[in-house]
Motif scaffolding. Structure first.
Motif, PDB file in Angstrom:
ATOM      1  N   PRO A 144       0.821  -1.217   0.000  1.00  0.00           N
ATOM      2  CA  PRO A 144       0.000   0.000   0.000  1.00  0.00           C
ATOM      3  C   PRO A 144       0.850   1.260   0.000  1.00  0.00           C
ATOM      4  CG  PRO A 144      -0.043  -1.050   2.158  1.00  0.00           C
ATOM      5  CD  PRO A 144       0.728  -1.962   1.238  1.00  0.00           C
ATOM      6  N   LEU A 145       0.258   2.352  -0.484  1.00  0.00           N
ATOM      7  CA  LEU A 145       0.951   3.631  -0.478  1.00  0.00           C
ATOM      8  C   LEU A 145       1.081   4.119   0.950  1.00  0.00           C
ATOM      9  CD1 LEU A 145      -0.835   5.327  -3.486  1.00  0.00           C
ATOM     10  CD2 LEU A 145       1.411   4.281  -3.447  1.00  0.00           C
ATOM     11  N   SER A 146       2.151   4.832   1.239  1.00  0.00           N
ATOM     12  CA  SER A 146       2.381   5.324   2.593  1.00  0.00           C
ATOM     13  C   SER A 146       2.478   6.837   2.592  1.00  0.00           C
ATOM     14  CB  SER A 146       3.675   4.717   3.146  1.00  0.00           C
ATOM     15  OG  SER A 146       4.780   5.281   2.474  1.00  0.00           O
ATOM     16  N   GLU A 147       2.607   7.381   3.788  1.00  0.00           N
ATOM     17  CA  GLU A 147       2.717   8.834   3.957  1.00  0.00           C
ATOM     18  C   GLU A 147       3.961   9.389   3.262  1.00  0.00           C
ATOM     19  OE1 GLU A 147       0.304  10.593   5.566  1.00  0.00           O
ATOM     20  OE2 GLU A 147      -0.738   8.690   5.816  1.00  0.00           O
ATOM     21  N   THR A 148       4.972   8.554   3.061  1.00  0.00           N
ATOM     22  CA  THR A 148       6.222   9.025   2.480  1.00  0.00           C
ATOM     23  C   THR A 148       6.225   9.008   0.951  1.00  0.00           C
ATOM     24  OG1 THR A 148       7.187   6.817   2.618  1.00  0.00           O
ATOM     25  CG2 THR A 148       7.566   8.307   4.494  1.00  0.00           C
ATOM     26  N   ASP A 149       5.176   8.458   0.336  1.00  0.00           N
ATOM     27  CA  ASP A 149       5.133   8.440  -1.122  1.00  0.00           C
ATOM     28  C   ASP A 149       5.040   9.862  -1.663  1.00  0.00           C
ATOM     29  OD1 ASP A 149       5.314   5.671  -1.785  1.00  0.00           O
ATOM     30  OD2 ASP A 149       3.282   5.417  -1.042  1.00  0.00           O
ATOM     31  N   ASN A 150       5.708  10.110  -2.759  1.00  0.00           N
ATOM     32  CA  ASN A 150       5.789  11.429  -3.362  1.00  0.00           C
ATOM     33  C   ASN A 150       4.646  11.621  -4.347  1.00  0.00           C
ATOM     34  OD1 ASN A 150       6.534  13.811  -4.606  1.00  0.00           O
ATOM     35  ND2 ASN A 150       8.621  13.158  -5.046  1.00  0.00           N
TER      36      ASN A 150
END
Length: 169
Positions: free
Chosen positions: A15-21
């Motif tokens: 899953p995508l996380s808070e750190t994904d740009n």
């Protein structure tokens, strides 16, 4: 974005996380059996088809305008913009509303697929395809498929999307 549209192209199932740009994230959509994408940063919403008011004396690929919560939004049929055969709109056809040069523009597409996180290392920069400015900004390798990434500003630049003052009122 709805959770079911979100996945990452760099690690299947992660899953995508808070750190994904957000600059590496693309909303992908189907068009004539091919995968296309636009940067998620410019996407404001996805809406179903609505009554379209025609506007005279514009290119055929500018289908007209819609009134979306008090905003007049010009619509570009991306199939027609790319010279593809016209197709009847159905229940999967949607409008992707983008902010392009500080103005809303709607892209009519066959259907939305998902949001992908595509790192720059997976994107090949295409040649200009014989044009001085191509709407194709990159070709992304996503698994065994290629997703054509579009520059929305160039995509709508060939047509004058400014509306007559009397329509804006």
């Amino acid at each position: 974005m709805p959770e079911d549209l979100t996945r990452t192209a760099r690690a299947e199932g992660q899953p995508l996380s808070e750190t994904d740009n957000v600059e590496d994230m693309y909303l992908t959509f189907a068009l004539g059996g091919e995968d296309y994408g636009v940067g998620i940063g410019g996407v404001t919403e996805i809406v179903g088809m609505q009554r379209i008011m025609g506007v005279p004396d514009v290119p055929a690929w500018i289908k007209g305008v819609i009134n979306l919560r008090g905003k007049v939004i010009p619509l570009v049929d991306v199939r027609l913009r790319f010279g593809m055969a016209e197709r009847a709109y159905d229940d999967r056809t949607v409008i992707i509303v983008l902010e392009v040069a500080a103005a809303p523009v709607g892209l009519i597409v066959d259907g939305v697929s998902e949001v992908l996180d595509i790192p720059p290392a997976q994107i090949d920069r295409p040649g200009q395809f014989g044009r001085s400015r191509s709407p194709v900004m990159g070709l992304a390798r996503v698994g065994d498929r290629v997703t054509i990434l579009l520059d929305a500003e160039v995509l709508v630049a060939d047509g004058d999307l400014a509306l007559p003052a009397e329509l804006e009122a």
